[in-house]
Design an enzyme around this catalytic site. Structure first.
Site, PDB file in Angstrom:
ATOM      1  N   LYS A  42     -21.773  10.148 -75.483  1.00 20.14           N
ATOM      2  CA  LYS A  42     -22.490   8.868 -75.676  1.00 20.14           C
ATOM      3  C   LYS A  42     -22.953   8.695 -77.120  1.00 20.14           C
ATOM      4  O   LYS A  42     -22.756   7.652 -77.716  1.00 20.14           O
ATOM      5  CB  LYS A  42     -23.728   8.777 -74.764  1.00 20.14           C
ATOM      6  CG  LYS A  42     -23.430   8.732 -73.299  1.00 20.14           C
ATOM      7  CD  LYS A  42     -24.710   8.630 -72.492  1.00 20.14           C
ATOM      8  CE  LYS A  42     -25.694   9.744 -72.729  1.00 20.14           C
ATOM      9  NZ  LYS A  42     -25.265  11.091 -72.297  1.00 20.14           N
ATOM     10  N   ARG A  56     -32.925   5.515 -66.570  1.00 19.60           N
ATOM     11  CA  ARG A  56     -32.344   6.613 -65.785  1.00 19.60           C
ATOM     12  C   ARG A  56     -32.636   6.443 -64.312  1.00 19.60           C
ATOM     13  O   ARG A  56     -32.059   7.156 -63.492  1.00 19.60           O
ATOM     14  CB  ARG A  56     -32.937   7.942 -66.236  1.00 19.60           C
ATOM     15  CG  ARG A  56     -32.193   8.652 -67.352  1.00 19.60           C
ATOM     16  CD  ARG A  56     -33.036   9.815 -67.789  1.00 19.60           C
ATOM     17  NE  ARG A  56     -32.337  10.937 -68.321  1.00 19.60           N
ATOM     18  CZ  ARG A  56     -32.076  11.130 -69.611  1.00 19.60           C
ATOM     19  NH1 ARG A  56     -32.398  10.221 -70.488  1.00 19.60           N
ATOM     20  NH2 ARG A  56     -31.477  12.222 -70.009  1.00 19.60           N
ATOM     21  N   ARG A  79     -22.238  21.859 -78.945  1.00 19.75           N
ATOM     22  CA  ARG A  79     -22.722  20.744 -79.779  1.00 19.75           C
ATOM     23  C   ARG A  79     -23.685  21.269 -80.843  1.00 19.75           C
ATOM     24  O   ARG A  79     -24.546  22.095 -80.565  1.00 19.75           O
ATOM     25  CB  ARG A  79     -23.443  19.713 -78.904  1.00 19.75           C
ATOM     26  CG  ARG A  79     -24.341  18.774 -79.721  1.00 19.75           C
ATOM     27  CD  ARG A  79     -24.850  17.597 -78.939  1.00 19.75           C
ATOM     28  NE  ARG A  79     -25.338  17.907 -77.616  1.00 19.75           N
ATOM     29  CZ  ARG A  79     -25.506  16.984 -76.664  1.00 19.75           C
ATOM     30  NH1 ARG A  79     -25.209  15.722 -76.902  1.00 19.75           N
ATOM     31  NH2 ARG A  79     -25.959  17.338 -75.485  1.00 19.75           N
ATOM     32  N   ARG A 132     -29.795  22.189 -79.845  1.00 21.66           N
ATOM     33  CA  ARG A 132     -30.871  21.756 -78.956  1.00 21.66           C
ATOM     34  C   ARG A 132     -31.247  22.844 -77.951  1.00 21.66           C
ATOM     35  O   ARG A 132     -30.380  23.486 -77.359  1.00 21.66           O
ATOM     36  CB  ARG A 132     -30.453  20.498 -78.194  1.00 21.66           C
ATOM     37  CG  ARG A 132     -30.672  19.230 -78.994  1.00 21.66           C
ATOM     38  CD  ARG A 132     -30.104  18.037 -78.292  1.00 21.66           C
ATOM     39  NE  ARG A 132     -30.488  17.950 -76.884  1.00 21.66           N
ATOM     40  CZ  ARG A 132     -30.168  16.954 -76.092  1.00 21.66           C
ATOM     41  NH1 ARG A 132     -29.448  15.956 -76.560  1.00 21.66           N
ATOM     42  NH2 ARG A 132     -30.538  16.951 -74.841  1.00 21.66           N
ATOM     43  N   ARG A 146     -29.184  19.500 -65.919  1.00 19.40           N
ATOM     44  CA  ARG A 146     -29.235  18.112 -66.396  1.00 19.40           C
ATOM     45  C   ARG A 146     -28.100  17.284 -65.780  1.00 19.40           C
ATOM     46  O   ARG A 146     -28.274  16.101 -65.495  1.00 19.40           O
ATOM     47  CB  ARG A 146     -29.172  18.084 -67.921  1.00 19.40           C
ATOM     48  CG  ARG A 146     -30.515  18.491 -68.558  1.00 19.40           C
ATOM     49  CD  ARG A 146     -30.363  18.994 -69.974  1.00 19.40           C
ATOM     50  NE  ARG A 146     -29.807  18.014 -70.880  1.00 19.40           N
ATOM     51  CZ  ARG A 146     -29.103  18.303 -71.980  1.00 19.40           C
ATOM     52  NH1 ARG A 146     -28.876  19.550 -72.294  1.00 19.40           N
ATOM     53  NH2 ARG A 146     -28.660  17.352 -72.740  1.00 19.40           N
TER      54      ARG A 146
HETATM   55  P1  ADP Z   1     -29.423  14.226 -72.189  1.00 17.76           P
HETATM   56  O1  ADP Z   1     -28.644  14.761 -73.349  1.00 17.76           O
HETATM   57  O2  ADP Z   1     -29.683  15.207 -71.085  1.00 17.76           O
HETATM   58  O3  ADP Z   1     -28.947  12.894 -71.723  1.00 17.76           O
HETATM   59  P2  ADP Z   1     -31.715  13.076 -73.567  1.00 17.76           P
HETATM   60  O4  ADP Z   1     -31.666  13.466 -74.992  1.00 17.76           O
HETATM   61  O5  ADP Z   1     -31.383  11.695 -73.220  1.00 17.76           O
HETATM   62  O6  ADP Z   1     -30.887  14.128 -72.723  1.00 17.76           O
HETATM   63  O7  ADP Z   1     -33.163  13.410 -72.971  1.00 17.76           O
HETATM   64  C1  ADP Z   1     -33.732  14.688 -73.097  1.00 17.76           C
HETATM   65  C2  ADP Z   1     -34.844  14.832 -72.075  1.00 17.76           C
HETATM   66  O8  ADP Z   1     -35.850  13.808 -72.290  1.00 17.76           O
HETATM   67  C3  ADP Z   1     -34.418  14.644 -70.636  1.00 17.76           C
HETATM   68  O9  ADP Z   1     -33.912  15.835 -70.085  1.00 17.76           O
HETATM   69  C4  ADP Z   1     -35.731  14.187 -69.982  1.00 17.76           C
HETATM   70  O10 ADP Z   1     -36.599  15.286 -69.791  1.00 17.76           O
HETATM   71  C5  ADP Z   1     -36.356  13.311 -71.055  1.00 17.76           C
HETATM   72  N1  ADP Z   1     -35.960  11.873 -70.922  1.00 17.76           N
HETATM   73  C6  ADP Z   1     -35.209  11.157 -71.799  1.00 17.76           C
HETATM   74  N2  ADP Z   1     -35.045   9.884 -71.376  1.00 17.76           N
HETATM   75  C7  ADP Z   1     -35.695   9.784 -70.185  1.00 17.76           C
HETATM   76  C8  ADP Z   1     -35.866   8.728 -69.224  1.00 17.76           C
HETATM   77  N3  ADP Z   1     -35.303   7.512 -69.395  1.00 17.76           N
HETATM   78  N4  ADP Z   1     -36.613   9.005 -68.133  1.00 17.76           N
HETATM   79  C9  ADP Z   1     -37.169  10.209 -67.932  1.00 17.76           C
HETATM   80  N5  ADP Z   1     -37.014  11.249 -68.778  1.00 17.76           N
HETATM   81  C10 ADP Z   1     -36.294  11.066 -69.898  1.00 17.76           C
HETATM   82  P1  ADP Z   2     -24.050  12.816 -75.383  1.00 17.59           P
HETATM   83  O1  ADP Z   2     -24.762  11.929 -76.364  1.00 17.59           O
HETATM   84  O2  ADP Z   2     -23.394  12.048 -74.278  1.00 17.59           O
HETATM   85  O3  ADP Z   2     -24.860  13.953 -74.865  1.00 17.59           O
HETATM   86  P2  ADP Z   2     -22.497  13.688 -77.737  1.00 17.59           P
HETATM   87  O4  ADP Z   2     -21.961  12.434 -78.335  1.00 17.59           O
HETATM   88  O5  ADP Z   2     -23.620  14.375 -78.428  1.00 17.59           O
HETATM   89  O6  ADP Z   2     -22.833  13.465 -76.161  1.00 17.59           O
HETATM   90  O7  ADP Z   2     -21.266  14.706 -77.578  1.00 17.59           O
HETATM   91  C1  ADP Z   2     -21.431  16.001 -77.030  1.00 17.59           C
HETATM   92  C2  ADP Z   2     -20.564  16.988 -77.808  1.00 17.59           C
HETATM   93  O8  ADP Z   2     -19.180  16.724 -77.533  1.00 17.59           O
HETATM   94  C3  ADP Z   2     -20.708  16.896 -79.324  1.00 17.59           C
HETATM   95  O9  ADP Z   2     -20.599  18.193 -79.856  1.00 17.59           O
HETATM   96  C4  ADP Z   2     -19.540  16.008 -79.755  1.00 17.59           C
HETATM   97  O10 ADP Z   2     -19.122  16.318 -81.084  1.00 17.59           O
HETATM   98  C5  ADP Z   2     -18.491  16.378 -78.732  1.00 17.59           C
HETATM   99  N1  ADP Z   2     -17.607  15.246 -78.370  1.00 17.59           N
HETATM  100  C6  ADP Z   2     -17.928  13.930 -78.246  1.00 17.59           C
HETATM  101  N2  ADP Z   2     -16.861  13.198 -77.854  1.00 17.59           N
HETATM  102  C7  ADP Z   2     -15.836  14.076 -77.714  1.00 17.59           C
HETATM  103  C8  ADP Z   2     -14.448  13.943 -77.319  1.00 17.59           C
HETATM  104  N3  ADP Z   2     -13.909  12.746 -76.975  1.00 17.59           N
HETATM  105  N4  ADP Z   2     -13.699  15.078 -77.304  1.00 17.59           N
HETATM  106  C9  ADP Z   2     -14.231  16.286 -77.630  1.00 17.59           C
HETATM  107  N5  ADP Z   2     -15.513  16.488 -78.007  1.00 17.59           N
HETATM  108  C10 ADP Z   2     -16.314  15.392 -78.045  1.00 17.59           C
END
Ligand code: ADP
Ligand code: ADP
Length: 207
Positions: A13, A87, A126, A152, A163
């Site tokens: 994403k 969410r 990542r 992270r 998650r």
């Molecule tokens: P992920 O990579 O798991 O999608 P995010 O970076 O979006 O994680 O969020 C990290 C953490 O922040 C989540 O695991 C949750 O604890 C909290 N969080 C983020 N957005 C929300 C939301 N919309 N509602 C509840 N908790 C959230």
């Molecule tokens: P999200 O925001 O959904 O958690 P990220 O964009 O951070 O996901 O991507 C997660 C990991 O996967 C990162 O290390 C990114 O560089 C890698 N990644 C993203 N898109 C692709 C893809 N199409 N193929 C392989 N690796 C990817």
């Protein structure tokens, strides 16, 4: 362009959001980023820090408040991309209500589909550059020499699995909710970054 971007952790994403935001000149608003920033600044209550560390959700009121405030800032005038919010259906309803009060609405809800086994590998390898926010992957998109890399705390295999579970339970209600509203578009997230990018822009009706 007001868009909600949904997908399991590690789906890509953040990577795709960057392309969309550049194209439309809109900010990417991530509740996860906002919460992590609050945590780093020492402004997040301990019980929420603990919840996040375990991969659980923080209460709806907390994130609804963050979004209500953030979407009124100047850079969100032309719209925004929401990442990680809503969410839950109550969060979706809160967002709908908030936009309605402002005479606005969502254009599209984009769901990025990636199977579980790929998610673990994408998330665990990542790395993000602390200074630029650029997202890298140790195998698929290696960082350059000298990048100031961050891993992270919740990108560990067991926490990622948790998650993903939380995500699946969440979408079981949220995606049908947006489907009924006629807003949902699903995109296959398996393939190279460029292939997925092509599908994403096709789904939101733009090249
Ligand atoms: P992920 O990579 O798991 O999608 P995010 O970076 O979006 O994680 O969020 C990290 C953490 O922040 C989540 O695991 C949750 O604890 C909290 N969080 C983020 N957005 C929300 C939301 N919309 N509602 C509840 N908790 C959230
Ligand atoms: P999200 O925001 O959904 O958690 P990220 O964009 O951070 O996901 O991507 C997660 C990991 O996967 C990162 O290390 C990114 O560089 C890698 N990644 C993203 N898109 C692709 C893809 N199409 N193929 C392989 N690796 C990817």
């Amino acid at each position: 362009m007001r868009l909600v971007f949904v997908g399991p952790p590690g789906a890509g994403k953040g990577t795709q959001a960057k392309f969309i935001c550049e194209k439309f000149g809109i900010p990417q608003i991530s509740t996860g980023e906002m919460l992590r920033a609050a945590k780093t600044a020492g402004k997040l209550p301990t019980e929420l820090v603990e919840k996040m560390g375990l991969g659980g959700l923080v209460p709806d009121e907390v994130v609804n408040g963050l979004i209500a405030e953030r979407t009124t800032q100047d850079d969100a005038k032309n719209g925004f991309l929401l990442d990680g919010f809503p969410r839950t259906v109550p969060q979706g309803e809160a967002l709908g209500g908030l936009l309605k009060d402002r005479g606005q609405s969502l254009n599209v809800v984009l769901a990025l589909d990636v199977p579980g086994e790929l998610l673990i590998e994408r998330a665990v390898l990542r790395r993000t550059d602390k200074r630029t926010g650029q997202i890298y992957h140790l195998k698929y998109n290696p960082p350059p020499q000298g990048a100031d890399l961050e891993h992270r705390a919740d990108d560990q295999e067991d926490v990622v699995k948790k998650r993903v579970d939380v995500y699946e339970k969440m979408t079981a209600e949220l995606l049908p909710y947006y489907d009924k509203l006629g807003l949902l578009r699903r995109v296959n997230g398996v393939g190279t970054v460029d292939e997925v990018k092509g599908r994403v822009f096709a789904a939101i009706g733009s090249k």
